[in-house]
Design an enzyme around this catalytic site. Structure first.
Site, PDB file in Angstrom:
ATOM      1  N   GLY A  14       0.782  -1.237   0.000  1.00  0.00           N
ATOM      2  CA  GLY A  14       0.000   0.000   0.000  1.00  0.00           C
ATOM      3  C   GLY A  14       0.812   1.284   0.000  1.00  0.00           C
ATOM      4  O   GLY A  14       0.329   2.325   0.457  1.00  0.00           O
ATOM      5  N   MET A  96      -3.921  -6.754  -6.859  1.00  0.00           N
ATOM      6  CA  MET A  96      -3.394  -7.813  -7.718  1.00  0.00           C
ATOM      7  C   MET A  96      -4.491  -8.807  -8.120  1.00  0.00           C
ATOM      8  O   MET A  96      -4.364 -10.012  -7.907  1.00  0.00           O
ATOM      9  CB  MET A  96      -2.218  -8.508  -7.023  1.00  0.00           C
ATOM     10  CG  MET A  96      -1.105  -7.532  -6.636  1.00  0.00           C
ATOM     11  SD  MET A  96      -0.606  -6.387  -7.953  1.00  0.00           S
ATOM     12  CE  MET A  96       0.663  -7.358  -8.714  1.00  0.00           C
ATOM     13  N   LEU A  99     -10.175  -7.630 -12.634  1.00  0.00           N
ATOM     14  CA  LEU A  99     -11.590  -7.354 -12.396  1.00  0.00           C
ATOM     15  C   LEU A  99     -12.413  -7.818 -13.598  1.00  0.00           C
ATOM     16  O   LEU A  99     -11.961  -7.720 -14.744  1.00  0.00           O
ATOM     17  CB  LEU A  99     -11.782  -5.856 -12.162  1.00  0.00           C
ATOM     18  CG  LEU A  99     -11.173  -5.356 -10.840  1.00  0.00           C
ATOM     19  CD1 LEU A  99     -10.978  -3.844 -10.869  1.00  0.00           C
ATOM     20  CD2 LEU A  99     -12.052  -5.753  -9.656  1.00  0.00           C
ATOM     21  N   HIS A 115       0.647   1.102 -13.087  1.00  0.00           N
ATOM     22  CA  HIS A 115       1.365  -0.108 -13.529  1.00  0.00           C
ATOM     23  C   HIS A 115       2.837   0.249 -13.703  1.00  0.00           C
ATOM     24  O   HIS A 115       3.157   1.293 -14.295  1.00  0.00           O
ATOM     25  CB  HIS A 115       0.763  -0.599 -14.848  1.00  0.00           C
ATOM     26  CG  HIS A 115       1.399  -1.857 -15.351  1.00  0.00           C
ATOM     27  ND1 HIS A 115       1.081  -3.104 -14.839  1.00  0.00           N
ATOM     28  CD2 HIS A 115       2.355  -2.057 -16.293  1.00  0.00           C
ATOM     29  CE1 HIS A 115       1.810  -4.018 -15.463  1.00  0.00           C
ATOM     30  NE2 HIS A 115       2.589  -3.416 -16.341  1.00  0.00           N
ATOM     31  N   GLU A 178       9.491   4.756  -6.433  1.00  0.00           N
ATOM     32  CA  GLU A 178       9.641   6.172  -6.044  1.00  0.00           C
ATOM     33  C   GLU A 178       8.982   7.083  -7.085  1.00  0.00           C
ATOM     34  O   GLU A 178       8.339   8.068  -6.745  1.00  0.00           O
ATOM     35  CB  GLU A 178      11.120   6.540  -5.918  1.00  0.00           C
ATOM     36  CG  GLU A 178      11.775   5.926  -4.698  1.00  0.00           C
ATOM     37  CD  GLU A 178      13.270   6.231  -4.634  1.00  0.00           C
ATOM     38  OE1 GLU A 178      13.734   7.158  -5.334  1.00  0.00           O
ATOM     39  OE2 GLU A 178      13.961   5.519  -3.893  1.00  0.00           O
ATOM     40  N   GLU A 180       6.525   6.183  -8.998  1.00  0.00           N
ATOM     41  CA  GLU A 180       5.076   5.969  -8.879  1.00  0.00           C
ATOM     42  C   GLU A 180       4.469   6.909  -7.840  1.00  0.00           C
ATOM     43  O   GLU A 180       3.409   7.501  -8.048  1.00  0.00           O
ATOM     44  CB  GLU A 180       4.785   4.511  -8.490  1.00  0.00           C
ATOM     45  CG  GLU A 180       5.136   3.503  -9.568  1.00  0.00           C
ATOM     46  CD  GLU A 180       4.777   2.079  -9.165  1.00  0.00           C
ATOM     47  OE1 GLU A 180       3.668   1.858  -8.667  1.00  0.00           O
ATOM     48  OE2 GLU A 180       5.615   1.177  -9.355  1.00  0.00           O
TER      49      GLU A 180
HETATM   50  C1  GAR Z   1       3.361  -1.062  -7.517  1.00  0.00           C
HETATM   51  O1  GAR Z   1       4.626  -1.119  -8.105  1.00  0.00           O
HETATM   52  C2  GAR Z   1       2.296  -1.067  -8.585  1.00  0.00           C
HETATM   53  O2  GAR Z   1       2.633  -0.344  -9.733  1.00  0.00           O
HETATM   54  C3  GAR Z   1       2.208  -2.533  -8.892  1.00  0.00           C
HETATM   55  O3  GAR Z   1       2.284  -3.170  -7.643  1.00  0.00           O
HETATM   56  C4  GAR Z   1       3.062  -2.362  -6.764  1.00  0.00           C
HETATM   57  C5  GAR Z   1       2.241  -2.116  -5.519  1.00  0.00           C
HETATM   58  O4  GAR Z   1       3.011  -1.464  -4.547  1.00  0.00           O
HETATM   59  N1  GAR Z   1       0.992  -2.848  -9.576  1.00  0.00           N
HETATM   60  C6  GAR Z   1       0.914  -3.751 -10.536  1.00  0.00           C
HETATM   61  O5  GAR Z   1       1.861  -4.413 -10.903  1.00  0.00           O
HETATM   62  C7  GAR Z   1      -0.476  -3.901 -11.130  1.00  0.00           C
HETATM   63  N2  GAR Z   1      -0.411  -4.612 -12.362  1.00  0.00           N
HETATM   64  P1  GAR Z   1       2.301  -0.740  -3.332  1.00  0.00           P
HETATM   65  O6  GAR Z   1       1.327  -1.758  -2.725  1.00  0.00           O
HETATM   66  O7  GAR Z   1       3.427  -0.430  -2.381  1.00  0.00           O
HETATM   67  O8  GAR Z   1       1.599   0.473  -3.854  1.00  0.00           O
END
Ligand code: GAR
Length: 197
Positions: A14, A96, A99, A115, A178, A180
């Protein structure tokens, strides 16, 4: 300015959820993070959400599996929780699960995802490993609208991240994460400002 009631869907750590909750502390941010929903009962992100005073809910995918209930049943429960909380817009942040098309159509235009690749490159699972295997020098992250086809909706924002010599999926993932955290709050703001929700 009216703040939209936003839900964040998570399955684990999260950290992107946290970046959005922190951004929404600013009085001029267009989102009120009203709810965090996790598909995993013990997800780490739930504790942070609670400590930040955000309502939480769990739709436990393990329970659905044990009870032989299908994806549509899971998504129907999720939809009910979102509607009961008067949610107007949904952010996937490390959620993950795929949907169902029926769920996505109900929320289309009001549901976005982050992503860790420069879509359309490296959709789906293990995008960091895919980027390393492809030998690209630059990868990154994308915030995009969710449509029934996986990781294929219109892009809202992207950030480039360099691949360094000797990178592993873990080191690359940490560098992208980072980016993201910097990208997602602005992308949500942009999506809400152009949303007719
Ligand atoms: C993040 O890197 C997000 O982009 C990825 O999971 C991680 C979650 O981190 N999502 C995917 O790969 C979706 N296809 P977080 O729980 O620390 O935000």
């Amino acid at each position: 300015m009216s703040r939209r009631r936003v839900a964040i869907l998570i399955s684990g750590r999260g950290s992107n959820m946290r970046a959005l909750i922190e951004a929404a502390h600013a009085s001029d941010y267009p989102a009120d993070i009203a709810l965090v929903v996790s598909s995993v009962a013990g997800a780490e992100g739930l504790a942070f959400a609670r400590s930040a005073g955000v309502g939480t809910a769990v739709v436990d995918q393990a329970r659905f599996r044990r009870e032989n209930r299908d994806r549509e049943a899971f998504d129907a429960e999720l939809d009910t929780i979102l509607r009961n909380a008067h949610i107007e817009f949904v952010c996937l942040a490390g959620f993950m699960r795929i949907l169902s098309a029926a769920f996505v159509r109900k929320w289309e235009g009001r549901i976005i995802n982050i992503h860790p690749s420069l879509l359309p490159a490296f959709r789906g699972l293990r995008p960091h490993a895919q980027a390393l295997a492809a030998g690209v020098r630059v990868t990154g992250c994308t915030v995009h609208y969710v449509i029934p086809e996986l990781d294929a909706g219109a892009t809202i924002a992207q950030a480039e991240v360099p691949v360094m010599p000797g990178d592993t999926a873990e080191t690359l993932s940490a560098r992208i994460l980072e980016a993201e955290h910097r990208l997602y709050p602005g992308a949500l703001k942009q999506a809400l400002n152009s949303c007719i929700c």
